[in-house]
Motif scaffolding. Structure first.
Motif, PDB file in Angstrom:
ATOM      1  N   LEU A  73       0.949  -0.655  -0.373  1.00 47.66           N
ATOM      2  CA  LEU A  73      -0.396  -0.273   0.244  1.00 47.66           C
ATOM      3  C   LEU A  73       0.626   1.098   0.178  1.00 47.66           C
ATOM      4  N   TYR A  74       1.655   1.165   0.674  1.00 46.51           N
ATOM      5  CA  TYR A  74       2.770   2.750   0.818  1.00 46.51           C
ATOM      6  C   TYR A  74       3.492   2.507   0.019  1.00 46.51           C
ATOM      7  N   LEU A  75       3.848   1.745  -0.987  1.00 43.05           N
ATOM      8  CA  LEU A  75       4.223   2.099  -2.454  1.00 43.05           C
ATOM      9  C   LEU A  75       3.191   2.198  -3.617  1.00 43.05           C
ATOM     10  N   GLY A  76       1.921   1.671  -3.814  1.00 45.06           N
ATOM     11  CA  GLY A  76       1.313   1.704  -4.390  1.00 45.06           C
ATOM     12  C   GLY A  76       0.322   3.768  -4.212  1.00 45.06           C
ATOM     13  N   PHE A  77       0.276   3.970  -3.315  1.00 43.23           N
ATOM     14  CA  PHE A  77       0.862   5.185  -3.198  1.00 43.23           C
ATOM     15  C   PHE A  77       1.461   6.415  -3.441  1.00 43.23           C
ATOM     16  N   PHE A  78       2.619   6.176  -2.921  1.00 40.13           N
ATOM     17  CA  PHE A  78       3.793   6.656  -3.223  1.00 40.13           C
ATOM     18  C   PHE A  78       3.680   7.151  -4.736  1.00 40.13           C
ATOM     19  N   CYS A  79       3.594   5.870  -5.809  1.00 33.45           N
ATOM     20  CA  CYS A  79       3.423   5.720  -7.413  1.00 33.45           C
ATOM     21  C   CYS A  79       2.318   6.738  -7.458  1.00 33.45           C
ATOM     22  N   THR A  80       1.451   7.085  -6.759  1.00 32.31           N
ATOM     23  CA  THR A  80      -0.043   8.072  -7.637  1.00 32.31           C
ATOM     24  C   THR A  80       0.487   9.382  -7.346  1.00 32.31           C
ATOM     25  N   SER A 115      -7.555   9.045 -18.019  1.00 33.77           N
ATOM     26  CA  SER A 115      -6.040   8.153 -18.288  1.00 33.77           C
ATOM     27  C   SER A 115      -5.833   8.111 -16.729  1.00 33.77           C
ATOM     28  N   TYR A 116      -6.427   8.666 -15.952  1.00 33.20           N
ATOM     29  CA  TYR A 116      -6.140   9.155 -14.626  1.00 33.20           C
ATOM     30  C   TYR A 116      -6.607   8.155 -13.441  1.00 33.20           C
ATOM     31  N   PHE A 117      -7.828   7.972 -14.089  1.00 25.73           N
ATOM     32  CA  PHE A 117      -8.356   6.763 -13.102  1.00 25.73           C
ATOM     33  C   PHE A 117      -8.235   5.758 -13.267  1.00 25.73           C
ATOM     34  N   ALA A 118      -8.246   5.986 -15.260  1.00 29.51           N
ATOM     35  CA  ALA A 118      -8.186   3.984 -15.845  1.00 29.51           C
ATOM     36  C   ALA A 118      -7.006   3.705 -15.243  1.00 29.51           C
ATOM     37  N   ILE A 119      -5.386   4.479 -15.468  1.00 34.05           N
ATOM     38  CA  ILE A 119      -4.649   3.447 -14.749  1.00 34.05           C
ATOM     39  C   ILE A 119      -4.710   3.595 -13.633  1.00 34.05           C
ATOM     40  N   MET A 120      -5.259   4.240 -12.330  1.00 37.04           N
ATOM     41  CA  MET A 120      -5.215   4.101 -11.383  1.00 37.04           C
ATOM     42  C   MET A 120      -6.040   2.759 -11.052  1.00 37.04           C
ATOM     43  N   ILE A 121      -7.536   2.157 -11.796  1.00 37.30           N
ATOM     44  CA  ILE A 121      -7.814   1.000 -11.731  1.00 37.30           C
ATOM     45  C   ILE A 121      -7.369   0.354 -12.208  1.00 37.30           C
ATOM     46  N   ILE A 122      -6.472   0.270 -13.743  1.00 39.17           N
ATOM     47  CA  ILE A 122      -5.968  -1.540 -14.224  1.00 39.17           C
ATOM     48  C   ILE A 122      -4.319  -1.606 -13.095  1.00 39.17           C
ATOM     49  N   SER A 123      -4.329  -0.411 -12.659  1.00 38.58           N
ATOM     50  CA  SER A 123      -3.091  -0.594 -11.825  1.00 38.58           C
ATOM     51  C   SER A 123      -3.354  -0.657 -10.711  1.00 38.58           C
ATOM     52  N   GLY A 124      -4.583  -1.420  -9.845  1.00 37.10           N
ATOM     53  CA  GLY A 124      -4.928  -1.591  -8.648  1.00 37.10           C
ATOM     54  C   GLY A 124      -4.874  -0.921  -7.447  1.00 37.10           C
ATOM     55  N   ILE A 125      -4.464   0.214  -7.863  1.00 43.52           N
ATOM     56  CA  ILE A 125      -4.404   1.686  -7.206  1.00 43.52           C
ATOM     57  C   ILE A 125      -5.815   1.805  -6.699  1.00 43.52           C
ATOM     58  N   PRO A 157       3.910   1.287 -15.089  1.00 39.12           N
ATOM     59  CA  PRO A 157       5.852   1.432 -14.766  1.00 39.12           C
ATOM     60  C   PRO A 157       4.439   1.128 -12.901  1.00 39.12           C
ATOM     61  N   ILE A 158       3.471   1.839 -12.387  1.00 39.58           N
ATOM     62  CA  ILE A 158       2.817   1.337 -11.304  1.00 39.58           C
ATOM     63  C   ILE A 158       2.821   0.133 -11.017  1.00 39.58           C
ATOM     64  N   LYS A 159       2.005  -1.086 -11.888  1.00 41.55           N
ATOM     65  CA  LYS A 159       2.098  -2.216 -11.035  1.00 41.55           C
ATOM     66  C   LYS A 159       3.558  -2.780 -11.527  1.00 41.55           C
ATOM     67  N   LEU A 160       4.533  -2.670 -12.115  1.00 39.78           N
ATOM     68  CA  LEU A 160       5.734  -2.917 -12.366  1.00 39.78           C
ATOM     69  C   LEU A 160       7.013  -2.976 -11.230  1.00 39.78           C
ATOM     70  N   PHE A 161       6.496  -1.966 -11.369  1.00 39.48           N
ATOM     71  CA  PHE A 161       7.056  -1.274  -9.361  1.00 39.48           C
ATOM     72  C   PHE A 161       6.432  -1.287  -8.565  1.00 39.48           C
ATOM     73  N   VAL A 162       5.499  -1.799  -8.028  1.00 39.93           N
ATOM     74  CA  VAL A 162       5.027  -1.681  -6.236  1.00 39.93           C
ATOM     75  C   VAL A 162       4.667  -3.005  -6.654  1.00 39.93           C
ATOM     76  N   THR A 163       4.505  -4.453  -7.734  1.00 40.25           N
ATOM     77  CA  THR A 163       4.499  -5.921  -7.035  1.00 40.25           C
ATOM     78  C   THR A 163       6.264  -6.462  -7.405  1.00 40.25           C
ATOM     79  N   ASN A 164       6.798  -5.580  -8.098  1.00 39.28           N
ATOM     80  CA  ASN A 164       8.180  -6.334  -8.312  1.00 39.28           C
ATOM     81  C   ASN A 164       8.972  -6.102  -7.136  1.00 39.28           C
ATOM     82  N   TYR A 165       9.071  -4.812  -6.501  1.00 33.59           N
ATOM     83  CA  TYR A 165       9.831  -4.488  -5.514  1.00 33.59           C
ATOM     84  C   TYR A 165       9.830  -4.521  -3.978  1.00 33.59           C
TER      85      TYR A 165
END
Length: 238
Positions: A49-56, A167-177, A191-199
């Motif tokens: 959750l920390y990384l997810g909101f960090f990416c927003t 686009s903003y809300f679409a990226i948020m939804i698709i990324s799982g945020i 990039p958000i999903k890649l960063f959160v999951t792998n990091y």
């Protein structure tokens, strides 16, 4: 190329936009404190959750804040008049990006301090802090070029801001945020999903994410160059 007076102007311009300040500095901490309290005893969930909101933070600051500000400059011809006074489009973009990046990094630091302090989490080591500083800079660059291209093509505030918000809300939804909508593997390429999951799973194995963002930046940079050149060519025809 870089002038202090122009940086001060862009800083004051961004500082005067309440939308940018709210979504950039307040949104991530507010959402984190609201949604993360129920996971206070689950470190793995807190990290995600920390990384997810960090990416927003760069996403919100560029797609919501900067798109509003920049499109309102382009529509009445302010940027064109600035070009006539020697403030080239490249120079405008460079100074805007530099100031925007400072705001993103400052917001990221404030958000991290609030989150880690509230949940009594340890501070990351120097290597992780360095990696986490690079990611929002690259993300800001990617989002910035996208919004710059969009605004250069559409010009109208209503069109630019409408597409940016979608686009903003679409990226948020698709990324799982935002929400739990099942969109298959589509979000895995953002990039958000890649960063959160792998990091979260292996902190030091993030070099390929940076490479991915650099390649994306290169592609967008070429597109931007072609669009700006065509716009300038059409402008000289009239």
């Amino acid at each position: 190329m870089i002038k202090k007076r122009k940086l001060v102007f862009e800083f004051q311009n961004l500082l005067g936009n309440i939308i940018t300040l709210f979504v950039g500095f307040a949104f991530a901490p507010m959402m984190a404190l609201v949604f993360c309290n129920s996971y206070a005893n689950v470190p793995q969930a807190l990290n995600q959750l920390y990384l997810g909101f960090f990416c927003t933070i760069p996403l919100s600051m560029v797609f919501v804040g900067f798109s509003s500000l920049f499109s309102q400059e382009v529509e009445p011809g302010f940027t064109l008049r600035a070009e006539l006074f020697g403030y080239s489009r490249v120079s405008q973009a460079l100074h805007k990006f530099m100031v925007l990046t400072v705001f993103v990094l400052l917001s990221s630091i404030i958000y991290s301090w609030i989150f880690l302090s509230h949940f009594n989490l340890p501070m990351p080591n120097e290597v992780i802090i360095g990696q986490m500083a690079i990611f929002p800079i690259l993300n800001t660059a990617v989002y910035f070029i996208i919004v710059f291209i969009l605004t250069t093509i559409l010009k109208k505030f209503s069109r630019v801001y409408g597409i940016s918000m979608i686009s903003y809300f679409a990226i948020m939804i698709i990324s799982g945020i935002m929400g739990n909508m099942d969109v298959g593997k589509l979000g895995d390429y953002l990039p958000i999903k890649l960063f959160v999951t792998n990091y979260t799973n292996h902190l030091n194995d993030t070099d390929y994410i940076g490479l991915y963002l650099l390649i994306l930046l290169g592609i967008l940079g070429v597109i931007l160059k072609v669009i700006v050149r065509n716009k300038n060519g059409n402008k000289h025809q009239y």
